[in-house]
Design an enzyme around this catalytic site. Structure first.
Site, PDB file in Angstrom:
ATOM      1  N   LYS A 158       1.367  -1.378  -0.236  1.00 48.83           N
ATOM      2  CA  LYS A 158      -0.179   0.318  -0.389  1.00 48.83           C
ATOM      3  C   LYS A 158       1.177   1.140   0.113  1.00 48.83           C
ATOM      4  CE  LYS A 158      -4.095  -2.612   1.785  1.00 48.83           C
ATOM      5  NZ  LYS A 158      -3.488  -3.656   1.707  1.00 48.83           N
ATOM      6  N   LYS A 204      -8.443   2.521   5.304  1.00 44.98           N
ATOM      7  CA  LYS A 204      -7.592   1.117   5.482  1.00 44.98           C
ATOM      8  C   LYS A 204      -6.644   0.395   6.359  1.00 44.98           C
ATOM      9  CE  LYS A 204      -6.415   1.687   0.346  1.00 44.98           C
ATOM     10  NZ  LYS A 204      -6.589   1.018  -0.945  1.00 44.98           N
ATOM     11  N   ARG A 260      -6.563  -4.999 -12.103  1.00 48.42           N
ATOM     12  CA  ARG A 260      -5.453  -5.823 -12.050  1.00 48.42           C
ATOM     13  C   ARG A 260      -5.021  -6.023 -13.414  1.00 48.42           C
ATOM     14  NH1 ARG A 260      -3.493  -9.515  -7.779  1.00 48.42           N
ATOM     15  NH2 ARG A 260      -4.337  -7.646  -6.858  1.00 48.42           N
ATOM     16  N   ARG A 288     -12.187  -6.035 -10.925  1.00 57.12           N
ATOM     17  CA  ARG A 288     -13.372  -6.822  -9.915  1.00 57.12           C
ATOM     18  C   ARG A 288     -14.128  -5.949  -9.601  1.00 57.12           C
ATOM     19  NH1 ARG A 288      -6.909  -7.624  -6.923  1.00 57.12           N
ATOM     20  NH2 ARG A 288      -7.593  -5.598  -8.065  1.00 57.12           N
ATOM     21  N   ARG A 302     -16.537  -2.681  -1.932  1.00 58.88           N
ATOM     22  CA  ARG A 302     -15.382  -4.065  -2.120  1.00 58.88           C
ATOM     23  C   ARG A 302     -14.950  -4.374  -4.304  1.00 58.88           C
ATOM     24  NH1 ARG A 302     -13.785  -6.282   3.230  1.00 58.88           N
ATOM     25  NH2 ARG A 302     -16.101  -5.969   2.821  1.00 58.88           N
ATOM     26  N   ASP A 314      -2.884  -2.524  -8.821  1.00 59.93           N
ATOM     27  CA  ASP A 314      -4.360  -1.893  -9.009  1.00 59.93           C
ATOM     28  C   ASP A 314      -4.629  -0.390  -8.884  1.00 59.93           C
ATOM     29  OD1 ASP A 314      -4.569  -4.640  -7.394  1.00 59.93           O
ATOM     30  OD2 ASP A 314      -5.331  -4.289  -5.628  1.00 59.93           O
ATOM     31  N   GLU A 339      -2.337   0.396  -5.746  1.00 57.76           N
ATOM     32  CA  GLU A 339      -1.581  -0.355  -4.588  1.00 57.76           C
ATOM     33  C   GLU A 339      -0.830  -1.427  -5.279  1.00 57.76           C
ATOM     34  OE1 GLU A 339      -2.421  -4.177  -2.159  1.00 57.76           O
ATOM     35  OE2 GLU A 339      -3.817  -2.509  -2.066  1.00 57.76           O
ATOM     36  N   ASN A 374       0.835  -4.476  -5.630  1.00 61.67           N
ATOM     37  CA  ASN A 374       1.129  -5.937  -5.159  1.00 61.67           C
ATOM     38  C   ASN A 374       2.914  -6.663  -5.746  1.00 61.67           C
ATOM     39  OD1 ASN A 374      -1.312  -6.758  -3.877  1.00 61.67           O
ATOM     40  ND2 ASN A 374      -1.991  -5.488  -5.891  1.00 61.67           N
TER      41      ASN A 374
END
Length: 320
Positions: free
Chosen positions: A125, A160, A210, A225, A233, A273, A281, A283
């Protein structure tokens, strides 16, 4: 090649969607040998090499008993041509210690992907803060009064934890500010824990995308997503619907800026993301969505990954 996967227990893999499984399958298809262990199987005795108790496996092609163990043995990590760190988050103390063992194995000659030091240096993050041109207004703080001022400025915000995964612990607070104090206390533990706060991006209704980058090169399709029902979410772990799409010009701009830079730092595979035009984000621990994109579009993501892995290993051999 002889490849070691450091991952979660094989017995818990959901092979119909698991990305690590798809990597193993493609590696075996090419004739590479596959072995697996868990981070808890790593060890280091003084005066000796970092080692692991590993299971040398063969994929069977079956859905239930999808692997068989050919042999269980202890090996030095440097004896493998490539070691893939694929342990899922959380990035806790044990994960942290595992990266140090893997880094020592690197000093002994092991080739580890993603690079252990870079895993530590790019918390998923916080890493977005290096690229402010791509993120929505964002605050990282422990201080409740800072969060309240941020809310007053932006009205609609997301809060978050920095160590969450799969959509865990994400809250939205609208202009009315309902329960803001309680949410802050829950997340920052009365000032003891650092959290992230961002201006809400309404394009989440179109999906949390993603975007995969492999060896600095962008996969041309992403997995959007999409939140379902009243959920904000989009994470698949909380019921989001996955839809594969061609990446947008903005997705490509973000990925082509960040991907090659992080590849130079030893991150062979990253998952970005993106919501709307905003990076949310980066990852690096165990990016997923290989199988979903491949099944939906026909673009062979596992093949692209193993191509990049082979190229990276060959390049390292040549440099020696």
């Amino acid at each position: 090649m002889n490849i070691l996967f450091v991952a979660d227990p094989l017995e818990v893999f959901k092979i119909y969607k698991d990305t690590t499984f798809s990597m193993m399958r493609e590696a075996q298809r090419r004739g590479h040998r596959v072995a697996a262990c868990e981070p808890g199987h790593l060890g280091w005795r003084s005066g000796e090499l970092v080692h692991a108790q590993v299971r040398e496996i063969e994929l069977t092609g079956a859905e239930e008993e999808w692997f068989q163990v050919r042999r269980t043995a202890t090996h030095a990590l440097k004896d493998f041509d490539a070691v893939l760190m694929r342990k899922d988050p959380p990035f806790d103390s044990e994960y942290f210690y595992a990266t140090h063992l893997l880094e020592q194995a690197e000093r002994e000659g092991a080739k580890v992907f993603n690079k252990p030091a870079s895993l530590r240096d790019h918390p998923e993050k916080l890493a977005i803060m290096e690229f402010p041109q791509f993120v929505s207004p964002t605050l990282v703080t422990r201080q409740a009064d800072e969060v309240r001022r941020f809310h007053e400025e932006h009205g609609d915000i997301i809060l978050k934890p920095l160590d969450g995964m799969g959509g865990m612990g994400i809250f939205r607070v609208g202009p009315e500010g309902l329960n803001l104090g309680s949410i802050i206390e829950t997340l920052n533990h009365h000032g003891a824990t650092t959290i992230m706060v961002q201006r809400f991006v309404p394009e989440i209704s179109q999906g949390d995308k993603r975007v995969l980058v492999i060896g600095g090169k962008v996969v041309p399709f992403c997995l959007a997503r999409i939140p379902q029902g009243s959920e904000i979410r989009g994470n698949l772990a909380v019921g989001g619907k996955g839809v594969s799409l061609p990446i947008s010009e903005r997705d490509r701009e973000i990925a082509e800026t960040i991907g090659p830079l992080l590849a130079q730092r030893g991150l062979l595979l990253i998952g970005l993301d993106v919501i709307g035009d905003c990076l949310t984000e980066i990852n690096v621990t165990s990016p997923t969505c290989f199988q979903e994109i491949t099944q939906d579009t026909g673009f062979d993501v596992p093949a692209m990954f193993v191509d990049a892995l082979e190229e990276a290993v060959d390049r390292d051999r040549t440099a020696i």
